[in-house]
Design an enzyme around this catalytic site. Structure first.
Site, short mmCIF file in Angstrom:
data_model
loop_
_atom_site.label_atom_id
_atom_site.label_comp_id
_atom_site.label_asym_id
_atom_site.label_seq_id
_atom_site.Cartn_x
_atom_site.Cartn_y
_atom_site.Cartn_z
CG HIS A 40 -0.06 0.15 2.51
ND1 HIS A 40 0.43 -0.94 3.20
CD2 HIS A 40 0.40 1.24 3.18
CE1 HIS A 40 1.14 -0.53 4.23
NE2 HIS A 40 1.14 0.79 4.25
CG HIS A 126 7.43 5.56 0.88
ND1 HIS A 126 7.09 6.73 1.53
CD2 HIS A 126 7.48 4.59 1.83
CE1 HIS A 126 6.95 6.47 2.82
NE2 HIS A 126 7.17 5.19 3.03
P1 ATP Z 1 5.73 -2.31 12.04
O1 ATP Z 1 5.76 -0.91 12.59
O2 ATP Z 1 5.37 -3.35 13.03
O3 ATP Z 1 6.92 -2.64 11.23
P2 ATP Z 1 4.06 -1.30 9.93
O4 ATP Z 1 4.93 -0.12 9.89
O5 ATP Z 1 3.83 -2.05 8.69
O6 ATP Z 1 4.50 -2.36 11.03
P3 ATP Z 1 2.25 0.44 11.16
O7 ATP Z 1 3.40 0.92 12.02
O8 ATP Z 1 0.93 0.23 11.79
O9 ATP Z 1 2.64 -0.91 10.46
O10 ATP Z 1 2.12 1.44 9.97
C1 ATP Z 1 1.16 1.28 8.95
C2 ATP Z 1 1.58 2.12 7.79
O11 ATP Z 1 1.72 3.48 8.19
C3 ATP Z 1 2.92 1.75 7.18
O12 ATP Z 1 2.88 2.07 5.79
C4 ATP Z 1 3.88 2.67 7.87
O13 ATP Z 1 5.03 2.90 7.10
C5 ATP Z 1 3.05 3.93 7.98
N1 ATP Z 1 3.44 4.70 9.15
C6 ATP Z 1 3.74 4.24 10.36
N2 ATP Z 1 4.04 5.21 11.22
C7 ATP Z 1 3.93 6.36 10.52
C8 ATP Z 1 4.10 7.74 10.84
N3 ATP Z 1 4.46 8.14 12.05
N4 ATP Z 1 3.91 8.63 9.86
C9 ATP Z 1 3.53 8.24 8.64
N5 ATP Z 1 3.35 6.97 8.26
C10 ATP Z 1 3.54 6.03 9.18
#
Ligand code: ATP
Ligand code: MG
Length: 188
Positions: A40, A126
């Site tokens: 995504h 991205h």
């Molecule tokens: P993990 O953190 O366990 O590796 P993840 O990053 O896939 O898992 P989430 O942290 O829930 O899952 O994030 C979901 C999506 O949101 C991902 O695309 C992540 O890159 C993005 N994301 C996470 N934190 C932020 C943030 N602070 N700002 C913008 N995008 C974010």
């Protein structure tokens, strides 16, 4: 629940990315690769929110996507945060047509209106492919090789999805809570 709004990556861009991911997985690198299913482009990250907030978030999404049609996307490059020489997060970049920037901005402002602080950094569209394991490095040549395999794979994104992200042993799993079609309609 841990919520975020995103564009699921449509075909044929999806297949180009899963192809890259397959080869990268075969290289046995110290990286936690994402699952193919959840590929995504994050538009707005809400973070951990109480269940009761879901409804108002969904409403802000409905308002934000109003009058937005399908969005053409294309793949640009294989990159990494903070840089390709010292990668921590490996990603594929996307073309940002004005419609995509506008949609992201509307979601950002819609979130602000209901109490979610805006991202402090500019939108850099991205698709995250993987995250380096703590304390490991990645040979630059691997990314260089795969970078050469990226083709534009022009595609049409036709929905915005609200996802719930649940951490798990094999990485986060994403559940679709709401899918809003990007269709232009005169009768709204
Ligand atoms: P993990 O953190 O366990 O590796 P993840 O990053 O896939 O898992 P989430 O942290 O829930 O899952 O994030 C979901 C999506 O949101 C991902 O695309 C992540 O890159 C993005 N994301 C996470 N934190 C932020 C943030 N602070 N700002 C913008 N995008 C974010
Ligand atoms: Mg995360």
């Amino acid at each position: 629940m841990r919520l975020f709004a995103a564009l699921p990556i449509p075909s044929p861009a999806r297949e180009t990315i899963t192809g890259v991911l397959d080869r990268l997985r075969d290289a046995h690198l110290p990286v936690r690769w994402v699952r193919d299913e959840g590929l995504h482009l994050t538009l707005k990250f809400y973070g951990e929110v109480p269940d009761e907030r879901r409804e108002v978030i969904e409403e802000s999404l409905r308002i934000a996507v109003r009058d937005t049609g399908p969005i053409p996307i294309g793949l640009t490059e294989l990159g990494a945060f903070p840089s390709r020489r010292r990668p921590r997060v490996v990603w594929v970049g996307l073309d940002a047509p004005p419609a995509l920037e506008l949609l992201q901005d509307r979601l950002e402002r819609g979130g602000e209106a209901i109490g979610f602080p805006p991202e402090g950094r500019p939108f850099q569209p991205h698709v995250t492919l993987g995250r380096l394991r703590e304390g490991h490095h990645l040979p630059a040549a691997i990314l260089e090789r795969e970078a050469a395999m990226i083709e534009p794979a022009a595609s049409l994104a036709e929905e915005v999805v609200l996802y719930d992200s649940a951490p798990g042993p094999g990485g986060a799993t994403y559940t679709q809570l709401l899918a809003l079609p990007l269709t232009l309609s005169l009768s709204r």
